[in-house]
Design a protein around this motif. Structure first.
Motif, short mmCIF file in Angstrom:
data_model
loop_
_atom_site.label_atom_id
_atom_site.label_comp_id
_atom_site.label_asym_id
_atom_site.label_seq_id
_atom_site.Cartn_x
_atom_site.Cartn_y
_atom_site.Cartn_z
N LEU A 204 0.80 -1.21 0.00
CA LEU A 204 0.00 0.00 0.00
C LEU A 204 0.84 1.28 0.00
N ARG A 205 0.40 2.23 -0.80
CA ARG A 205 1.00 3.57 -0.77
C ARG A 205 0.09 4.49 0.05
N SER A 206 -0.05 4.18 1.33
CA SER A 206 -0.81 5.05 2.22
C SER A 206 0.02 6.28 2.54
N ASN A 212 7.21 6.95 5.25
CA ASN A 212 8.25 6.01 5.70
C ASN A 212 9.36 5.87 4.65
N PHE A 213 8.98 5.95 3.38
CA PHE A 213 9.96 5.82 2.31
C PHE A 213 10.51 7.17 1.85
N GLY A 214 10.03 8.26 2.45
CA GLY A 214 10.54 9.58 2.11
C GLY A 214 10.14 10.06 0.74
N VAL A 215 8.95 9.64 0.28
CA VAL A 215 8.47 10.04 -1.06
C VAL A 215 7.04 10.56 -0.94
N THR A 216 6.53 11.05 -2.06
CA THR A 216 5.13 11.47 -2.16
C THR A 216 4.46 10.64 -3.24
N ALA A 225 14.26 2.24 -5.31
CA ALA A 225 15.70 2.04 -5.09
C ALA A 225 15.96 1.49 -3.70
N LYS A 226 15.13 1.86 -2.74
CA LYS A 226 15.28 1.37 -1.36
C LYS A 226 14.57 0.04 -1.17
N GLU A 227 13.40 -0.10 -1.78
CA GLU A 227 12.61 -1.33 -1.67
C GLU A 227 12.11 -1.71 -3.06
N PRO A 228 12.84 -2.62 -3.75
CA PRO A 228 12.50 -2.95 -5.15
C PRO A 228 11.08 -3.44 -5.35
#
Length: 304
Positions: A204-206, A212-216, A225-228
């Motif tokens: 999920l992209r909640s 948590n992944f530092g993205v929007t 790149a962090k989690e393929p």
């Protein structure tokens, strides 16, 4: 698609953000009146401390084409849920066609360590904020669902019937128990002409996962790149659209007691994510995750 849920009434517990918010919005887009319950309002935040509010969710429901009604409620407190139920009674004469039980509230208690090394109070808190909240909500709101034949109860969890161990005993037991609620409720609702299921998203992209992944949502692919495996992630609206399609299906009783996923709902109803793709986390998990295949060696577009 029109408004297949026009004149229908839904309740979404835990509708502040994530899957709960998206399900509420998609039910609204299908024309439903949606009561949104949760602890965070414009005036007060829950202990989780996030900024999303049930007021915003209700506004999004209305903007999507439904009618959103926000009601502050701690679903572990029976008196709160009594007041919530009374609002449904007063606003729509107690009609309740769809109950989406999405209470969670265990974010602060997740510890992926051996159970005996985890803080016991936090693990018990996770159970209280999820399972106990589900029980209280169901006890108070199911009488409204069964007033009319055809009611639908949706238990929102994490993982389907074939999910592997999540890596944390308390979290795993909570999510498995919620799946079982979907099965048990189907048995209890059947004599009243109702249907119950459990549903799960994929990766999920909640709002919280993006942070948590530092993205929007606009640059979410940078997290690959962090989690393929994030290449197969999906927005909460993917599950929301699937739930709305299920609620509008006059033959939904054929799924009673099952654990349905965003990807199985996609296969049944042809729903797409917001970007028009159809992420199939189930097939990706079978072909890539379970086999240990390097995600970068697979054409992800074939699974979307």
């Amino acid at each position: 698609m029109g408004k297949p849920l026009l004149d229908k009434v839904a309740v979404v517990t835990g509708g502040t953000r994530g899957a709960g918010r998206a399900i509420a919005v998609e039910l609204g887009a299908a024309g439903a009146t949606v009561f949104v319950g949760g602890r965070t309002t414009k005036e007060n935040r829950s202990p989780i401390g996030r900024a999303e509010t049930i007021d915003e969710t209700a506004e999004l429901v209305t903007a999507a084409g439904g009618r959103g009604i926000a009601i502050r409620c701690d679903f572990t407190v029976p008196s709160d849920v009594d007041a919530f139920r009374d609002r449904v009674e007063s606003e729509v004469d107690g009609r309740l066609d769809v109950l989406v039980d999405d209470v969670w509230g265990g974010e602060l208690d997740v510890e992926f360590v051996p159970f005996w090394e985890a803080d016991l109070d936090r693990q018990l808190g996770m159970w209280r904020n999820s399972m106990e909240a589900h029980f209280v909500a169901l006890h108070r709101l199911l009488p409204l669902v069964i007033r009319r034949p055809g009611g639908l109860v949706v238990e929102v969890t994490d993982g389907d019937a074939d999910s592997p161990y999540s890596g944390m005993l308390a979290y795993d037991s909570v999510k498995a128990a919620i799946r079982r609620l979907g099965y048990a409720l189907a048995k209890e609702l059947e004599p009243h002409g109702g249907t119950a299921v459990a549903v799960t998203p994929g990766f999920l992209r909640s709002e919280q996962m993006l942070e948590n992944f530092g993205v929007t949502e606009e640059n979410w692919r940078d997290a690959v790149a962090k989690e393929p495996h994030y290449v197969m992630s999906e927005t909460p609206h993917y599950l929301g659209r699937g739930v709305a399609a299920l609620a509008a299906d006059p033959d939904r009783a054929r799924f009673a007691g099952q654990s349905l996923s965003s990807w199985s709902l996609m296969r049944t109803y042809g729903v797409t994510d917001l970007d028009g793709t159809k992420p199939d986390w189930g097939r990706w998990n079978t072909d890539v995750v379970s086999t240990g295949t390097a995600p970068t060696s697979v054409d992800a577009s074939l699974y979307r």
